[in-house]
Write a protein that holds these residues in place. Structure first.
Motif, PDB file in Angstrom:
ATOM      1  N   ARG A   1       0.830  -1.206   0.000  1.00  0.00           N
ATOM      2  CA  ARG A   1       0.000   0.000   0.000  1.00  0.00           C
ATOM      3  C   ARG A   1       0.864   1.256   0.000  1.00  0.00           C
ATOM      4  O   ARG A   1       0.583   2.216  -0.726  1.00  0.00           O
ATOM      5  CB  ARG A   1      -0.925  -0.013   1.222  1.00  0.00           C
ATOM      6  CG  ARG A   1      -1.984  -1.112   1.197  1.00  0.00           C
ATOM      7  CD  ARG A   1      -2.643  -1.260   2.552  1.00  0.00           C
ATOM      8  NE  ARG A   1      -3.341  -0.052   2.958  1.00  0.00           N
ATOM      9  CZ  ARG A   1      -4.600   0.223   2.699  1.00  0.00           C
ATOM     10  NH1 ARG A   1      -5.336  -0.646   2.021  1.00  0.00           N
ATOM     11  NH2 ARG A   1      -5.172   1.349   3.111  1.00  0.00           N
ATOM     12  N   TRP A   2       1.935   1.250   0.816  1.00  0.00           N
ATOM     13  CA  TRP A   2       2.801   2.428   0.887  1.00  0.00           C
ATOM     14  C   TRP A   2       3.563   2.634  -0.424  1.00  0.00           C
ATOM     15  O   TRP A   2       3.668   3.757  -0.927  1.00  0.00           O
ATOM     16  CB  TRP A   2       3.783   2.276   2.040  1.00  0.00           C
ATOM     17  CG  TRP A   2       4.816   3.369   2.083  1.00  0.00           C
ATOM     18  CD1 TRP A   2       4.636   4.660   2.472  1.00  0.00           C
ATOM     19  CD2 TRP A   2       6.193   3.278   1.684  1.00  0.00           C
ATOM     20  NE1 TRP A   2       5.800   5.364   2.361  1.00  0.00           N
ATOM     21  CE2 TRP A   2       6.778   4.540   1.877  1.00  0.00           C
ATOM     22  CE3 TRP A   2       6.978   2.231   1.193  1.00  0.00           C
ATOM     23  CZ2 TRP A   2       8.107   4.796   1.595  1.00  0.00           C
ATOM     24  CZ3 TRP A   2       8.303   2.491   0.901  1.00  0.00           C
ATOM     25  CH2 TRP A   2       8.862   3.752   1.106  1.00  0.00           C
ATOM     26  N   ALA A   3       4.098   1.540  -0.991  1.00  0.00           N
ATOM     27  CA  ALA A   3       4.860   1.651  -2.236  1.00  0.00           C
ATOM     28  C   ALA A   3       3.978   2.125  -3.383  1.00  0.00           C
ATOM     29  O   ALA A   3       4.397   2.955  -4.206  1.00  0.00           O
ATOM     30  CB  ALA A   3       5.501   0.310  -2.579  1.00  0.00           C
ATOM     31  N   GLY A   4       2.756   1.620  -3.450  1.00  0.00           N
ATOM     32  CA  GLY A   4       1.849   2.069  -4.497  1.00  0.00           C
ATOM     33  C   GLY A   4       1.547   3.548  -4.391  1.00  0.00           C
ATOM     34  O   GLY A   4       1.528   4.273  -5.400  1.00  0.00           O
ATOM     35  N   ALA A   5       1.338   4.029  -3.168  1.00  0.00           N
ATOM     36  CA  ALA A   5       1.083   5.455  -2.977  1.00  0.00           C
ATOM     37  C   ALA A   5       2.327   6.280  -3.298  1.00  0.00           C
ATOM     38  O   ALA A   5       2.229   7.357  -3.907  1.00  0.00           O
ATOM     39  CB  ALA A   5       0.627   5.714  -1.544  1.00  0.00           C
ATOM     40  N   ALA A   6       3.511   5.789  -2.898  1.00  0.00           N
ATOM     41  CA  ALA A   6       4.751   6.517  -3.154  1.00  0.00           C
ATOM     42  C   ALA A   6       5.015   6.652  -4.648  1.00  0.00           C
ATOM     43  O   ALA A   6       5.484   7.701  -5.115  1.00  0.00           O
ATOM     44  CB  ALA A   6       5.921   5.823  -2.462  1.00  0.00           C
ATOM     45  N   LEU A   7       4.727   5.617  -5.414  1.00  0.00           N
ATOM     46  CA  LEU A   7       4.933   5.672  -6.862  1.00  0.00           C
ATOM     47  C   LEU A   7       4.025   6.710  -7.516  1.00  0.00           C
ATOM     48  O   LEU A   7       4.358   7.243  -8.575  1.00  0.00           O
ATOM     49  CB  LEU A   7       4.696   4.295  -7.476  1.00  0.00           C
ATOM     50  CG  LEU A   7       5.753   3.229  -7.164  1.00  0.00           C
ATOM     51  CD1 LEU A   7       5.338   1.880  -7.715  1.00  0.00           C
ATOM     52  CD2 LEU A   7       7.113   3.636  -7.732  1.00  0.00           C
ATOM     53  N   SER A   8       2.909   6.995  -6.892  1.00  0.00           N
ATOM     54  CA  SER A   8       2.000   8.015  -7.422  1.00  0.00           C
ATOM     55  C   SER A   8       2.302   9.403  -6.868  1.00  0.00           C
ATOM     56  O   SER A   8       1.579  10.357  -7.146  1.00  0.00           O
ATOM     57  CB  SER A   8       0.549   7.631  -7.109  1.00  0.00           C
ATOM     58  OG  SER A   8       0.315   7.651  -5.712  1.00  0.00           O
ATOM     59  N   GLY A   9       3.367   9.511  -6.040  1.00  0.00           N
ATOM     60  CA  GLY A   9       3.766  10.808  -5.499  1.00  0.00           C
ATOM     61  C   GLY A   9       3.213  11.126  -4.131  1.00  0.00           C
ATOM     62  O   GLY A   9       3.386  12.240  -3.644  1.00  0.00           O
ATOM     63  N   ASP A  10       2.583  10.162  -3.498  1.00  0.00           N
ATOM     64  CA  ASP A  10       2.012  10.373  -2.169  1.00  0.00           C
ATOM     65  C   ASP A  10       2.850   9.618  -1.145  1.00  0.00           C
ATOM     66  O   ASP A  10       2.818   8.389  -1.096  1.00  0.00           O
ATOM     67  CB  ASP A  10       0.562   9.881  -2.135  1.00  0.00           C
ATOM     68  CG  ASP A  10      -0.091  10.077  -0.776  1.00  0.00           C
ATOM     69  OD1 ASP A  10       0.497  10.800   0.066  1.00  0.00           O
ATOM     70  OD2 ASP A  10      -1.179   9.501  -0.549  1.00  0.00           O
ATOM     71  N   LEU A  11       3.605  10.352  -0.330  1.00  0.00           N
ATOM     72  CA  LEU A  11       4.443   9.718   0.677  1.00  0.00           C
ATOM     73  C   LEU A  11       3.742   9.600   2.026  1.00  0.00           C
ATOM     74  O   LEU A  11       4.374   9.284   3.034  1.00  0.00           O
ATOM     75  CB  LEU A  11       5.749  10.504   0.835  1.00  0.00           C
ATOM     76  CG  LEU A  11       6.672  10.491  -0.380  1.00  0.00           C
ATOM     77  CD1 LEU A  11       7.916  11.336  -0.120  1.00  0.00           C
ATOM     78  CD2 LEU A  11       7.076   9.077  -0.764  1.00  0.00           C
ATOM     79  N   GLY A  12       2.450   9.848   2.033  1.00  0.00           N
ATOM     80  CA  GLY A  12       1.682   9.669   3.260  1.00  0.00           C
ATOM     81  C   GLY A  12       1.667  10.906   4.124  1.00  0.00           C
ATOM     82  O   GLY A  12       2.178  11.975   3.759  1.00  0.00           O
ATOM     83  N   SER A  13       1.065  10.756   5.291  1.00  0.00           N
ATOM     84  CA  SER A  13       0.956  11.849   6.257  1.00  0.00           C
ATOM     85  C   SER A  13       1.610  11.455   7.564  1.00  0.00           C
ATOM     86  O   SER A  13       1.701  10.262   7.895  1.00  0.00           O
ATOM     87  CB  SER A  13      -0.516  12.200   6.509  1.00  0.00           C
ATOM     88  OG  SER A  13      -1.149  12.618   5.314  1.00  0.00           O
ATOM     89  N   SER A  14       2.091  12.450   8.279  1.00  0.00           N
ATOM     90  CA  SER A  14       2.690  12.198   9.584  1.00  0.00           C
ATOM     91  C   SER A  14       1.653  11.568  10.513  1.00  0.00           C
ATOM     92  O   SER A  14       0.518  12.043  10.616  1.00  0.00           O
ATOM     93  CB  SER A  14       3.210  13.504  10.180  1.00  0.00           C
ATOM     94  OG  SER A  14       3.539  13.335  11.542  1.00  0.00           O
ATOM     95  N   MET A  15       2.049  10.506  11.195  1.00  0.00           N
ATOM     96  CA  MET A  15       1.145   9.839  12.109  1.00  0.00           C
ATOM     97  C   MET A  15       0.979  10.621  13.403  1.00  0.00           C
ATOM     98  O   MET A  15       0.083  10.336  14.197  1.00  0.00           O
ATOM     99  CB  MET A  15       1.666   8.419  12.388  1.00  0.00           C
ATOM    100  CG  MET A  15       1.747   7.563  11.131  1.00  0.00           C
ATOM    101  SD  MET A  15       2.702   6.030  11.350  1.00  0.00           S
ATOM    102  CE  MET A  15       1.647   5.140  12.489  1.00  0.00           C
ATOM    103  N   ILE A  16       1.831  11.609  13.632  1.00  0.00           N
ATOM    104  CA  ILE A  16       1.745  12.440  14.831  1.00  0.00           C
ATOM    105  C   ILE A  16       0.934  13.697  14.573  1.00  0.00           C
ATOM    106  O   ILE A  16      -0.029  14.003  15.280  1.00  0.00           O
ATOM    107  CB  ILE A  16       3.148  12.811  15.332  1.00  0.00           C
ATOM    108  CG1 ILE A  16       3.956  11.544  15.659  1.00  0.00           C
ATOM    109  CG2 ILE A  16       3.057  13.722  16.546  1.00  0.00           C
ATOM    110  CD1 ILE A  16       3.376  10.718  16.789  1.00  0.00           C
ATOM    111  N   SER A  17       1.318  14.455  13.536  1.00  0.00           N
ATOM    112  CA  SER A  17       0.656  15.731  13.266  1.00  0.00           C
ATOM    113  C   SER A  17      -0.490  15.617  12.269  1.00  0.00           C
ATOM    114  O   SER A  17      -1.361  16.494  12.227  1.00  0.00           O
ATOM    115  CB  SER A  17       1.674  16.746  12.743  1.00  0.00           C
ATOM    116  OG  SER A  17       2.173  16.339  11.474  1.00  0.00           O
ATOM    117  N   GLY A  18      -0.460  14.566  11.447  1.00  0.00           N
ATOM    118  CA  GLY A  18      -1.477  14.420  10.413  1.00  0.00           C
ATOM    119  C   GLY A  18      -1.202  15.224   9.162  1.00  0.00           C
ATOM    120  O   GLY A  18      -1.952  15.144   8.187  1.00  0.00           O
ATOM    121  N   GLU A  19      -0.112  15.999   9.147  1.00  0.00           N
ATOM    122  CA  GLU A  19       0.234  16.804   7.986  1.00  0.00           C
ATOM    123  C   GLU A  19       0.887  15.938   6.903  1.00  0.00           C
ATOM    124  O   GLU A  19       1.632  15.005   7.215  1.00  0.00           O
ATOM    125  CB  GLU A  19       1.190  17.932   8.375  1.00  0.00           C
ATOM    126  CG  GLU A  19       0.599  18.939   9.342  1.00  0.00           C
ATOM    127  CD  GLU A  19      -0.527  19.728   8.716  1.00  0.00           C
ATOM    128  OE1 GLU A  19      -0.478  19.953   7.489  1.00  0.00           O
ATOM    129  OE2 GLU A  19      -1.448  20.122   9.448  1.00  0.00           O
TER     130      GLU A  19
END
Length: 323
Positions: free
Chosen positions: A69-87
């Motif tokens: 799931r993370w690799a698929g999102a990263a390939l599309s340019g989405d590196l996720g959000s901080s689990m602490i701040s949500g940013e």
């Protein structure tokens, strides 16, 4: 055709390297002692609370599924959000990138402005009394002193005494250039000491290797001036190993910026990733390491291209071996 196949091989090697780095950092972050739930909820949280938090962030799935799931999102340019701040991680990186980039750029500029002349001067005076020894002593000290030791000493001295430079604060370059220089000069000096030393030592060795070549002897026999010999023969022929070292040092400076940013309280990417490691903020850690790997791979490819331009013999032999 050989050149095209060589670059295709380099691109494939870069992609494989990044893939391996992604797998390793993702797995290692999940296996760190004390997971995200322990950091956020504390040691006395109930199993139900831990399970609820894990389900919220998808940590209850297998590592393979999480990675996919993370690799698929990263390939599309989405590196996720901080689990602490949500940013979003990319948004945080954009805010902090100018700090790390400026610090690294200052370190490279210092390496070029001071390391190259020092190495050249040391090599040209190697057969004279005192000249070579002084250069080796300076470069040896610079390589031997760890950044955290030098940085801690600098922070103590400039915090204890009012010497005109700021410690522990940061001013953006676009808002106040003079104040920015006051806050960035000391961190840049600490970060650049190793880079200057390595650049000087590499330049010295490269120049000494060129000085024993027959065309140098021929130039001296023709009566060429020392300045002409340096410009026409020494600089270009000694450049390839120095270029390789400078590109490698750039990647090193990005890593060294982690320590320097933390010591001088600079809001760069390095200090952000260090804080994320302590908080087990997996998305930030993974993105930070992956970004560093991308920069390192890109710099290596740039070094290969620059070396081939400076010395076509090296570029051709490399392409012949790898093509």
């Amino acid at each position: 055709m050989r050149l095209l196949s060589w670059w295709a091989g380099r691109a494939l090697s870069a992609v494989l390297t990044l893939a391996v780095v992604a797998v390793l950092i993702f797995t290692a972050s999940r296996l760190m002692p004390g997971g995200f739930a322990e950091v956020v909820l504390g040691p006395f949280a109930s199993p139900e609370q831990r399970a609820e938090l894990a389900a919220k962030y998808g940590l209850d799935r297998s590592i393979a599924e999480q990675f996919a799931r993370w690799a698929g999102a990263a390939l599309s340019g989405d590196l996720g959000s901080s689990m602490i701040s949500g940013e979003p991680v990319l948004a945080e990186f954009r805010l902090r990138l100018p700090v790390t980039a400026e610090l690294t750029l200052l370190g490279i500029v210092a390496a070029v402005l001071f390391g190259l002349p020092l190495g050249l001067w040391t090599a040209l005076r190697a057969d004279r009394r005192g000249g070579g020894g002084v250069g080796r002593l300076i470069s040896g000290l610079g390589v031997s002193v760890p950044e955290f030791v030098l940085g801690s000493l600098v922070v103590f001295v400039f915090s204890r005494y009012a010497l005109g430079l700021t410690v522990g604060e940061y001013a953006p370059l676009g808002e106040n250039p003079w104040e920015n220089l006051r806050t960035m000069l000391l961190p840049a000096v600490v970060l650049s000491v190793f880079a200057i030393s390595v650049t000087a030592r590499t330049t010295r060795d490269a120049v000494l290797n060129v000085l024993v070549e027959p065309y140098i002897t021929a130039a001296v026999a023709r009566g060429a001036s020392p300045g002409a010999i340096v410009r026409r023969h020494l600089l270009r022929n000694a450049a390839p190993p120095v270029v390789v070292v400078l590109t490698t040092i750039t990647a090193y400076l990005l890593g060294g910026a982690v320590i320097v940013e933390y010591l001088f309280n600079l809001p760069g990417i390095g200090s952000y990733v260090v804080q994320a490691v302590g908080r087990r903020d997996y998305a930030v850690v993974q993105a930070g390491v992956l970004l560093a790997a991308v920069v390192f791979v890109a710099l290596n490819m740039l070094a290969d291209a620059a070396t081939g331009v400076l010395d076509p013999r090296l570029g051709g032999s490399a392409r012949g071996r790898r093509g």
